[in-house]
Design a protein around this motif. Sequence first.
Motif: not given
Length: 256
Positions: A179-192, A207-218
């Motif tokens: 099994y192999w998995l790679e990231n080989d995009h021309k740019t190393p930037l991954y917006p989301s 002060m405490i801030q606690t959150s649920i986080v959903y991150n949607k990759a572009l």
Amino acid sequence: MKKYLSLLLIFISTISFSQNTKYYPEFNNYGSWSIGGSYYFFQKESINKLSGINQHKPLYSNGYSYTIRKMFNKNGKFSYITGLSLNNNNPYKFEYSLKQYDLNSLDRYEDFESIISGNLVRRINFSIPLLVQYKFKINPNLFMKFDTGIETMYMESGYSDYSSNFYDNEGNGKNIIYYWLENDHKTPLYPSVVFSPGVYIMTRYFMIQTSIVYNKALKNQYNGEINIMNLDISDDSVIETKKSGDYLGVSLQIFL
């Protein structure tokens, strides 16, 4: 790149425009910098079977990050957040099983099952958020907040892989899984895009801030392939995989 610079200029201009709007003086009791971290689970990879009858079962992989944040216009209804996150991500996790009749030559007398988890990625991997936050008071020491915006991750190109060798009683081996998995995009930037509801809890000293986080990759973070081969009866199987980088998690920040 011009697109991201335009977003940054809009972000800074909005901060300057908003500094005079004050709603919640309670936030002046704490600093505008915070430290914390998050823990999250990635969306399972998608698969496309190219050949054969065997396949693996993708599972949710995990990750965590250490974060430092700067909040602008902290006592306004609308605040603006940037900072830095150092990420440690597990690139893959999957389960596979093999039938006993495919392992006869290896002196196996029952079906084989295993769960495989990749090592945490040690390559340079950090992200910078640009977020807008809306908040409102629930009681004197409790505020609700909603964040949204863009987070851009920098990740060096590279790959992760896994192989499994099976041996018979005489020490003769076969490579069954690769099994192999790679990231080989021309740019190393991954917006989301980030969506994050949460609460502020105010205490005497911090002060405490606690959150649920959903991150949607572009854009997809990883592409890969798994080969299940050298079986006694079943033909070789080849499965294409893709991992988006979407995740759901929780975060905690502390303001002093």
